[in-house]
Design a protein around this motif. Structure first.
Motif, PDB file in Angstrom:
ATOM      1  N   ALA A 278       0.829  -1.208   0.000  1.00 20.75           N
ATOM      2  CA  ALA A 278       0.000   0.000   0.000  1.00 20.75           C
ATOM      3  C   ALA A 278       0.862   1.256   0.000  1.00 20.75           C
ATOM      4  O   ALA A 278       0.576   2.228  -0.717  1.00 20.75           O
ATOM      5  N   LEU A 279       1.940   1.262   0.805  1.00 18.17           N
ATOM      6  CA  LEU A 279       2.820   2.422   0.860  1.00 18.17           C
ATOM      7  C   LEU A 279       3.524   2.627  -0.473  1.00 18.17           C
ATOM      8  O   LEU A 279       3.643   3.760  -0.962  1.00 18.17           O
ATOM      9  N   THR A 280       3.961   1.534  -1.084  1.00 16.14           N
ATOM     10  CA  THR A 280       4.606   1.623  -2.397  1.00 16.14           C
ATOM     11  C   THR A 280       3.632   2.168  -3.437  1.00 16.14           C
ATOM     12  O   THR A 280       3.980   3.029  -4.255  1.00 16.14           O
ATOM     13  N   ALA A 281       2.382   1.679  -3.384  1.00 11.88           N
ATOM     14  CA  ALA A 281       1.364   2.151  -4.324  1.00 11.88           C
ATOM     15  C   ALA A 281       1.108   3.636  -4.135  1.00 11.88           C
ATOM     16  O   ALA A 281       0.939   4.388  -5.106  1.00 11.88           O
ATOM     17  N   PHE A 282       1.092   4.085  -2.871  1.00 12.15           N
ATOM     18  CA  PHE A 282       0.861   5.499  -2.591  1.00 12.15           C
ATOM     19  C   PHE A 282       1.980   6.358  -3.182  1.00 12.15           C
ATOM     20  O   PHE A 282       1.722   7.388  -3.824  1.00 12.15           O
ATOM     21  N   VAL A 283       3.220   5.953  -2.965  1.00 17.51           N
ATOM     22  CA  VAL A 283       4.353   6.708  -3.505  1.00 17.51           C
ATOM     23  C   VAL A 283       4.281   6.766  -5.026  1.00 17.51           C
ATOM     24  O   VAL A 283       4.499   7.813  -5.638  1.00 17.51           O
ATOM     25  N   LEU A 284       3.948   5.644  -5.651  1.00 19.25           N
ATOM     26  CA  LEU A 284       3.834   5.599  -7.109  1.00 19.25           C
ATOM     27  C   LEU A 284       2.721   6.518  -7.605  1.00 19.25           C
ATOM     28  O   LEU A 284       2.850   7.149  -8.663  1.00 19.25           O
ATOM     29  N   VAL A 285       1.624   6.589  -6.846  1.00 22.79           N
ATOM     30  CA  VAL A 285       0.512   7.468  -7.233  1.00 22.79           C
ATOM     31  C   VAL A 285       0.954   8.924  -7.225  1.00 22.79           C
ATOM     32  O   VAL A 285       0.686   9.676  -8.165  1.00 22.79           O
ATOM     33  N   VAL A 286       1.636   9.335  -6.152  1.00 21.26           N
ATOM     34  CA  VAL A 286       2.078  10.730  -6.053  1.00 21.26           C
ATOM     35  C   VAL A 286       3.077  11.049  -7.158  1.00 21.26           C
ATOM     36  O   VAL A 286       2.977  12.085  -7.837  1.00 21.26           O
ATOM     37  N   VAL A 287       4.052  10.160  -7.358  1.00 22.85           N
ATOM     38  CA  VAL A 287       5.048  10.379  -8.408  1.00 22.85           C
ATOM     39  C   VAL A 287       4.379  10.405  -9.781  1.00 22.85           C
ATOM     40  O   VAL A 287       4.676  11.260 -10.622  1.00 22.85           O
ATOM     41  N   GLY A 288       3.452   9.463  -9.992  1.00 24.26           N
ATOM     42  CA  GLY A 288       2.746   9.419 -11.272  1.00 24.26           C
ATOM     43  C   GLY A 288       1.932  10.667 -11.527  1.00 24.26           C
ATOM     44  O   GLY A 288       1.882  11.172 -12.666  1.00 24.26           O
TER      45      GLY A 288
END
Length: 295
Positions: free
Chosen positions: A172-182
């Motif tokens: 979930a944390l990895t997905a969150f970081v990817l969302v912000v970067v994306g």
């Protein structure tokens, strides 16, 4: 590609992982411990959006950016808030309950405040694209459905869920970081062009929300651990929900949530570190008095 595929997929993973951490007891806490949950939710569902309105007015933001900040302020808490509360030695159970209830309530609060903000700030370009039933349905699909699936998996396969809980949180944390970067990459021109205008506003909103909510909680005689949980719930909103809703209305609305997603780690992290020391020094609550048996 990002708004249509990666963002919904990441949000599904995040909300599903949140569901894995929840049990019916987290919702019943509204009845069993109404004071803490009630004050926390009042801060999250009412005070936070009002602060977002005030900060947008204070900085004289353009209509679209102002609406974006209100959308952010009306979004629920998330698993990252629970993580920071744990690091701050706060009341994690209270944090989880606020996240659970606010996620359900967001089906109403997000479209409500989004519509009010569009009308208030005169965002005519996007007001016609805001449909209360449509936004409510979208929020339901991206929050309640995966959250419910996660809870169902935990209920049906409890041992497996508990064994894999830490892994789910990392995903979930990895997905969150990817969302912000994306979000930053996909809307780079908009984000970079408004950074000098948005960054001070979202930082002010973030710090002000944590400070005001903490003081309200302490003024209501909640202990330091409970006040810490409430403050972090307001300091760490579910940015992915705000991004998903924003992208479905107008890409320009995503800038505040994308910028907020970067700075909230710094401000919430500093607050969590400071409160961890204070909460470690707080004495444990006194045991409830017992009635002596009659002689």
């Amino acid at each position: 590609m990002f708004a249509d595929v990666m963002l919904p997929l990441s949000l599904t993973l995040i909300m599903g992982s949140l569901g894995l951490t929840l049990t019916p007891a987290d919702f019943r806490r509204v009845l069993t411990a109404p004071k803490g949950v009630g004050i926390g939710l009042a801060n999250l569902l009412v005070i936070s959006p009002l602060l977002a309105f005030s900060v947008s007015e204070l900085y004289g933001l353009t209509a679209v950016l102002a609406v974006g900040i209100v959308l952010l302020g009306s979004s629920p808490g998330g698993t990252t808030a629970n993580m920071f509360t744990h690091l701050a030695r706060g009341d994690v159970a209270l944090s989880v309950s606020m996240t659970a209830v606010s996620s359900v309530a967001s089906v109403i609060t997000v479209p409500l405040f989004l519509g009010l903000a569009a009308d208030h700030f005169g965002a005519e370009d996007i007001s016609d694209q805001i449909s209360m039933p449509g936004i409510a349905a979208k929020v339901f699909l991206i929050t309640i459905v995966p959250l419910s699936i996660g809870m169902l998996i935990r209920a049906r396969r409890t041992e497996w869920t508990l064994r894999n809980m830490a892994k789910a949180k990392r995903v979930a944390l990895t997905a969150f970081v990817l969302v912000v970067v994306g979000a930053i990459i996909s809307e780079f021109d908009e984000v970079s062009g408004s950074l000098d205008e948005v960054a001070p506003a979202v930082i002010t909103f973030n710090v002000l929300a944590m400070t005001v909510s903490y003081l309200i909680a302490r003024g209501a005689k909640l202990n330091g651990k409970q006040a810490t949980a409430i403050a972090l719930e307001l300091g760490v909103h579910n940015t992915t929900v705000a991004l998903a809703v924003a992208a479905s209305v107008d890409d320009d609305l995503t800038a505040p949530a994308a910028v907020y997603g970067i700075f909230m780690f710094v401000t919430a992290g500093l607050f969590a570190r400071f409160m961890a020391r204070r909460n470690a020094e707080d004495p444990p609550p006194a045991p409830a008095p017992t009635t002596a048996p009659a002689a």
